[in-house]
Enzyme design. Structure first.
Site, short mmCIF file in Angstrom:
data_model
loop_
_atom_site.label_atom_id
_atom_site.label_comp_id
_atom_site.label_asym_id
_atom_site.label_seq_id
_atom_site.Cartn_x
_atom_site.Cartn_y
_atom_site.Cartn_z
N LYS A 74 -24.84 -21.21 -60.29
CA LYS A 74 -25.24 -21.53 -58.83
C LYS A 74 -25.88 -20.56 -58.09
CE LYS A 74 -20.69 -21.25 -57.83
NZ LYS A 74 -19.81 -21.09 -58.99
N ARG B 286 -15.29 -24.02 -50.82
CA ARG B 286 -14.54 -23.89 -52.09
C ARG B 286 -13.04 -24.53 -51.80
NH1 ARG B 286 -16.99 -19.29 -54.46
NH2 ARG B 286 -16.18 -18.93 -56.74
N ARG C 55 -22.92 -11.88 -68.65
CA ARG C 55 -23.41 -11.50 -67.22
C ARG C 55 -23.63 -9.94 -67.07
NH1 ARG C 55 -21.80 -14.90 -62.26
NH2 ARG C 55 -19.80 -14.04 -62.65
N ARG D 120 -19.44 -7.25 -63.76
CA ARG D 120 -18.27 -7.65 -62.37
C ARG D 120 -17.01 -7.58 -62.97
NH1 ARG D 120 -20.37 -13.10 -59.75
NH2 ARG D 120 -17.95 -13.50 -59.59
P1 AP5 Z 1 -24.64 -17.29 -62.06
O1 AP5 Z 1 -25.69 -17.84 -61.71
O2 AP5 Z 1 -24.09 -15.85 -61.92
O3 AP5 Z 1 -23.39 -18.21 -61.97
P2 AP5 Z 1 -22.47 -18.53 -60.62
O4 AP5 Z 1 -22.07 -20.06 -60.67
O5 AP5 Z 1 -23.18 -18.19 -59.48
O6 AP5 Z 1 -21.08 -17.82 -61.13
P3 AP5 Z 1 -20.19 -16.81 -60.38
O7 AP5 Z 1 -19.15 -16.18 -61.02
O8 AP5 Z 1 -20.88 -16.10 -59.24
O9 AP5 Z 1 -19.33 -17.99 -59.39
P4 AP5 Z 1 -18.02 -17.68 -58.82
O10 AP5 Z 1 -18.14 -18.93 -58.07
O11 AP5 Z 1 -16.67 -17.69 -59.89
O12 AP5 Z 1 -18.20 -16.47 -58.09
P5 AP5 Z 1 -18.40 -16.08 -56.61
O13 AP5 Z 1 -19.35 -14.81 -56.69
O14 AP5 Z 1 -18.88 -17.29 -55.81
O15 AP5 Z 1 -24.69 -17.42 -63.74
C1 AP5 Z 1 -23.65 -16.87 -64.59
C2 AP5 Z 1 -24.25 -16.20 -65.92
O16 AP5 Z 1 -25.15 -17.17 -66.76
C3 AP5 Z 1 -25.52 -15.21 -65.55
O17 AP5 Z 1 -25.52 -14.04 -66.64
C4 AP5 Z 1 -26.58 -16.08 -65.73
O18 AP5 Z 1 -27.92 -15.32 -66.29
C5 AP5 Z 1 -26.38 -17.06 -66.77
N1 AP5 Z 1 -26.87 -18.50 -66.56
C6 AP5 Z 1 -27.13 -19.14 -65.43
N2 AP5 Z 1 -27.80 -20.34 -65.61
C7 AP5 Z 1 -27.73 -20.44 -67.11
C8 AP5 Z 1 -28.31 -21.41 -68.02
N3 AP5 Z 1 -28.82 -22.61 -67.47
N4 AP5 Z 1 -28.54 -20.97 -69.42
C9 AP5 Z 1 -27.89 -20.10 -69.69
N5 AP5 Z 1 -27.41 -18.86 -69.04
C10 AP5 Z 1 -27.36 -19.24 -67.92
O19 AP5 Z 1 -17.17 -15.57 -55.93
C11 AP5 Z 1 -16.24 -14.44 -56.47
C12 AP5 Z 1 -14.84 -14.52 -55.80
O20 AP5 Z 1 -15.12 -14.38 -54.35
C13 AP5 Z 1 -14.10 -15.66 -56.04
O21 AP5 Z 1 -13.32 -15.80 -57.28
C14 AP5 Z 1 -13.31 -15.40 -54.71
O22 AP5 Z 1 -12.03 -14.51 -54.99
C15 AP5 Z 1 -14.30 -15.21 -53.71
N6 AP5 Z 1 -14.64 -16.01 -53.09
C16 AP5 Z 1 -16.08 -16.34 -52.75
N7 AP5 Z 1 -16.36 -17.29 -51.86
C17 AP5 Z 1 -15.07 -17.75 -51.72
C18 AP5 Z 1 -14.79 -18.78 -50.82
N8 AP5 Z 1 -15.42 -19.74 -50.33
N9 AP5 Z 1 -13.39 -19.17 -50.35
C19 AP5 Z 1 -12.45 -18.18 -50.96
N10 AP5 Z 1 -12.65 -17.25 -51.94
C20 AP5 Z 1 -14.02 -16.88 -52.16
MG MG Z 2 -22.39 -16.50 -58.08
#
Ligand code: AP5
Ligand code: MG
Length: 214
Positions: free
Chosen positions: A13, A88, A127, A160
């Site tokens: 994402k 979410r 990552r 991370r």
């Molecule tokens: P990346 O683009 O980093 O993936 P992502 O979908 O953004 O993954 P996240 O881990 O950031 O998602 P998340 O939803 O768990 O975390 P968030 O920060 O939102 O890609 C991942 C890896 O794959 C990278 O190394 C990239 O290079 C590689 N890659 C990408 N595309 C590829 C491809 N096509 N092929 C090969 N490799 C590829 O949230 C973190 C925490 O914050 C949550 O757990 C929660 O505790 C809190 N939080 C955030 N938002 C909320 C909310 N709205 N409500 C409640 N808690 C929340």
């Molecule tokens: Mg992300």
């Protein structure tokens, strides 16, 4: 244009949202990035969020909703935005709808980046994130030119805290329980689109642009 990026943790994402923000010149709003910036800066919000994030749990809805509503007030949101990691949960989606309806607006597209669970743990372990500018890399799929250093700002790369395999599994479970129901929610509104997230990241991008238009 108002877009929501949906998908499991690690689906890509953030990777896609950054590229889309550059192409369409609208802000990329990642609640995860905002929380991580708050943790880094030692704010009260950061301390509260960290308790949940380190366990792979969701931060309580009210904290997230207040934060997002505040972010929408900024001038750069006038042309739209790409939401990454919000909403979410169903209550977050309802809060977003309520806020948009109140100003006569709505979401244009919700894009689900589909990646099966078995690919996710492998992706997350590779990552790397920049401590300086937050850029994201992957040791195999998107490596930096100099190992351990950000291509953009030269700062160090870290793993991370929530990318440990056991935390990733928790995050996946929570995703299936609380976030996946949003696919039906946005399908019912007629704005849901799916793309295959297992292919090369540039091909995922092209598939999304084909949906959104040039
Ligand atoms: P990346 O683009 O980093 O993936 P992502 O979908 O953004 O993954 P996240 O881990 O950031 O998602 P998340 O939803 O768990 O975390 P968030 O920060 O939102 O890609 C991942 C890896 O794959 C990278 O190394 C990239 O290079 C590689 N890659 C990408 N595309 C590829 C491809 N096509 N092929 C090969 N490799 C590829 O949230 C973190 C925490 O914050 C949550 O757990 C929660 O505790 C809190 N939080 C955030 N938002 C909320 C909310 N709205 N409500 C409640 N808690 C929340
Ligand atoms: Mg992300």
């Amino acid at each position: 244009m108002k877009i929501i990026m949906l998908g499991a943790p690690g689906a890509g994402k953030g990777t896609q949202a950054k590229m889309l923000a550059a192409k369409y010149e609208i802000p990329h709003i990642s609640t995860g990035d905002i929380f991580r910036a708050n943790i880094k800066n030692g704010t009260e919000l950061g301390a509260k969020a960290k308790e949940y994030m380190d366990k792979g749990l969701l931060v309580p809805d009210e904290l997230v909703v207040d934060l997002i509503m505040d972010r929408f007030k900024a001038d750069d949101c006038k042309k739209g935005y790409i939401l990454d990691g919000f909403p979410r949960t169903i209550p977050q989606a309802e809060a977003l709808d309520k806020a948009l309806t109140a100003v006569g607006e709505s979401i244009d597209y919700a894009i689900n980046v589909e990646v099966p669970d078995e690919n996710i743990v492998n992706r997350m372990s590779g990552r790397r994130a920049c401590v300086g500018c937050g850029a994201t890399y992957h040791i195999k799929y998107s490596p930096t030119k100099v190992e351990g250093k950000c291509d953009t700002c030269g700062a160090d790369l870290i793993i991370r805290d929530d990318d440990k395999p056991e935390t990733v599994l928790n995050r996946l479970n929570i995703y299936h329980e609380q976030t996946q129901p949003l696919i039906d929610y946005y399908s019912a509104k007629g704005v849901m689109k799916e793309v295959d997230g297992t292919v090369d990241m540039n091909d995922v991008f092209d598939a999304i642009v084909a949906i959104l238009g040039e």
